[in-house]
Design a protein around this motif. Structure first.
Motif, short mmCIF file in Angstrom:
data_model
loop_
_atom_site.label_atom_id
_atom_site.label_comp_id
_atom_site.label_asym_id
_atom_site.label_seq_id
_atom_site.Cartn_x
_atom_site.Cartn_y
_atom_site.Cartn_z
N LYS A 175 -52.16 111.29 54.32
CA LYS A 175 -52.07 111.90 52.99
C LYS A 175 -51.30 110.99 52.03
O LYS A 175 -51.70 110.77 50.88
N ARG A 178 -53.35 107.98 51.20
CA ARG A 178 -54.71 108.32 50.75
C ARG A 178 -55.75 107.56 51.57
O ARG A 178 -56.70 106.97 51.03
N LYS A 195 -59.43 111.22 60.13
CA LYS A 195 -59.12 112.59 59.71
C LYS A 195 -59.89 113.60 60.55
O LYS A 195 -59.37 114.65 60.93
#
Length: 604
Positions: A175, A178, A195
């Protein structure tokens, strides 16, 4: 006066007087690798016609990743637009040692002024160039630019974490940065976590957020080097069905290339057939994607992409088409109890346009599949819908002779080897090129072990196997010049087959698992079985033969003949450069056949 071939366009538009003026005024010049031939902003004083070598066109105003906008090879012209505009907008650099014919700019302009058809040819080229540049300004790169881009131009800096990082910390890191994936370092090993991996671990597998991220990482990476073509990364992703390639330098991870990055780099979305294949959820959608392959081939050839790259991409796309057809056709419960294999040029990854179906099925010895025959007939019919013609020799999964359990296949190998006749040798050669496309690939590797065990050390058998290279004569006269029959020379019999089968025989005798003729040649050279110079000559010769054949197939396709084989080359229709290259390539074939004769005792 230099020996300048002016029989091709645009010079074929000129009259005899103009051609004589060109021949009298032209000069021949050598450029070393890296030498700037024509710089941006420099006055256009010459038109260049490449005799040997290659020249890269660079936009010096563009970011480095998009600077390369063209590649010119033997027979190509450049510099004409610079002469017409007064100066060059781009920089032209010798990509390798290059010989160019130089045509004086003043003479070129005078010819344009007196011959509107000749001038129109270059005006059209200018319009085409403008169209390509407009496409580039819209945010993408041309197909040629894409083909020339390197992985280092597109890779991301990797997010590397220690192996003991928790799933919670891995999610936080993704996160914060990014990113869609991170690498975990476990000793000397590198793994990748995406992810999706983390989401599946937490939601579907019931893992805790404190569990180590390395426990859900994949350490079986698809890797590449920074200096490899970006094109190769797309081929690897297509072939391995992954969305990322980890970039390694000296066994250290230095980057990650994501599929989304490659596709955004490659803005000509009409050609992203691979994406359409992956999105297809039924045979109708697959058929639409399949129908676009000839369009892709034409674009690749028009942009001067090296044939070996085109073969790699088309092999990967055809492989995905067939693998998805397998998924749509075969009940899921049986998909891992068999191995779909492709053979012939498909197995070697050397087809360009769709070739005949050459496929087979290896089953687990204990597999129980009552409806197998019906499923395989349906698979053959589905491939027909996608445009793959049936095999004239009936080498297809719908034929029980090319399906069966692993034990049955092993028995066939023994029977064919013991037989030693022409038909048996043909079947062994077909099987030697087998490549796994779907199902359990270990079944094919077990079968390949059996093939090596029975054949590789049997010198009498290998002599019979290799003898096929002498089946067709090389189309050269006793004086070493090209034969010129009116109906053309058969390039498949005289050039392609001796190389492919000779290399196949050497690979089988050396237990080489690669099936591509190019990869087999590389491995044979690495092992010292074939000297490197001859291996390179044979690779170039095979590329030339295949390209000459492809040009004729595309021309026939354009004329509405979808079944032309393109094998017959009329020498009189070739340019002098093509004739020179064809003659040299056939001499390499002759030398290879002589060496095979000595090695396998074919003259006795």
């Amino acid at each position: 006066m230099v020996d300048l071939d002016l029989t091709q366009l645009p010079f074929a538009l000129l009259d005899d007087t103009s051609l004589e003026q060109l021949r009298a005024a032209a000069d021949l010049s050598y450029f070393d690798k890296g030498e700037v031939i024509l710089d941006a902003g420099q006055a256009g004083n010459w038109v260049y016609l490449i005799h040997k070598g290659a020249v890269t066109e660079l936009d010096v105003q563009a970011p480095s990743a998009r600077a390369r906008i063209g590649l010119y090879t033997a027979g190509d012209l450049f510099g004409a637009i610079s002469v017409l505009n007064g100066k060059s907008r781009y920089r032209f650099v010798a990509d390798q040692q290059t010989l160019c014919y130089l045509i004086p700019g003043q003479l070129f302009q005078r010819l344009c002024n007196h011959n509107s058809a000749f001038a129109d040819y270059f005006r059209q080229r200018l319009a085409e160039k403008s169209r390509l540049l407009a496409e580039q300004r819209e945010g993408g790169v041309t197909l040629a630019g894409f083909m020339l881009a390197r992985i280092r131009d597109c890779m991301r800096v990797p997010l590397i974490m220690q192996a003991d990082i928790s799933i919670h910390d891995a999610v936080t890191a993704l996160k914060t940065h990014r990113a869609d994936s991170l690498l975990v370092q476990r000793g000397n090993d590198v793994g990748i976590v995406t992810k999706t991996d983390l989401l599946n671990a937490l939601v579907l597998d019931g893992r805790g957020s404190g569990d180590p991220a390395a426990s859900v990482a994949s350490f079986d990476l698809v890797t590449a080097r920074p200096d490899e073509f970006l094109f190769a990364a797309l081929v690897s992703m297509t072939r391995h069905e992954v969305a990322r390639v980890v970039v390694m330098r000296h066994e250290r991870a230095v980057g990650v290339v994501e599929l989304t990055d490659v596709l955004s780099y490659f803005s000509s979305r009409s050609y992203v057939v691979g994406l359409e294949i992956e999105k297809a959820d039924d045979l109708d959608a697959l058929a639409l994607a399949s129908a676009r392959l000839p369009e892709l081939v034409r674009a690749l050839m028009a942009q001067g992409v090296k044939l070996r790259f085109a073969m790699d991409l088309l092999a990967a796309l055809n492989g995905r088409l067939m693998a998805k057809t397998w998924q749509f056709t075969v009940p899921e419960a049986h998909q891992q109890h068999g191995c779909l294999i492709v053979m012939g040029s498909e197995g070697r990854g050397e087809q360009i346009l769709k070739t005949d179906q050459d496929n087979g099925l290896i089953l687990d010895d204990g597999a129980v599949w009552p409806g197998q025959s019906e499923s395989m007939s349906r698979f053959t019919e589905n491939l027909l819908r996608l445009g793959y013609p049936p095999c004239p020799g009936n080498v297809m999964v719908s034929n029980p002779e090319w399906t069966g359990s692993l034990s049955r296949w092993r028995e066939r190998i023994r029977r064919w080897a013991d037989d030693g006749g022409g038909d048996a040798m043909l079947k062994l050669s077909i099987l030697a090129d087998a490549h796994s496309l779907a199902g359990n690939p270990r079944l094919l590797e077990a079968l390949r072990d059996a093939l090596f065990e029975r054949c590789s050390d049997d010198q009498l058998l290998m002599s019979r196997f290799a003898r096929g290279v002498l089946r067709f004569s090389t189309p050269l006269t006793v004086f070493g010049t090209l034969k010129k029959p009116e109906h053309g020379i058969d390039i498949k019999k005289g050039g392609i087959f001796p190389i492919v089968h000779g290399v196949r025989a050497l690979a089988l005798s050396q237990r080489i698992r690669d099936t591509s003729t190019f990869d087999r040649l590389d491995e044979l050279a690495a092992r010292g079985i074939t000297d490197r110079d001859l291996a390179e000559d044979l690779s170039e010769a095979l590329s030339l033969f295949s390209e000459l054949r492809l040009k004729r197939q595309l021309a026939a396709l354009e004329a509405g003949d979808a079944h032309a084989d393109g094998n017959h080359i009329v020498v009189q229709e070739l340019s002098s450069l093509e004739r020179d290259m064809l003659r040299d390539a056939l001499h390499a074939v002759n030398e290879f056949k002589q060496r095979l004769s000595w090695r396998f005792h074919l003259e006795y």
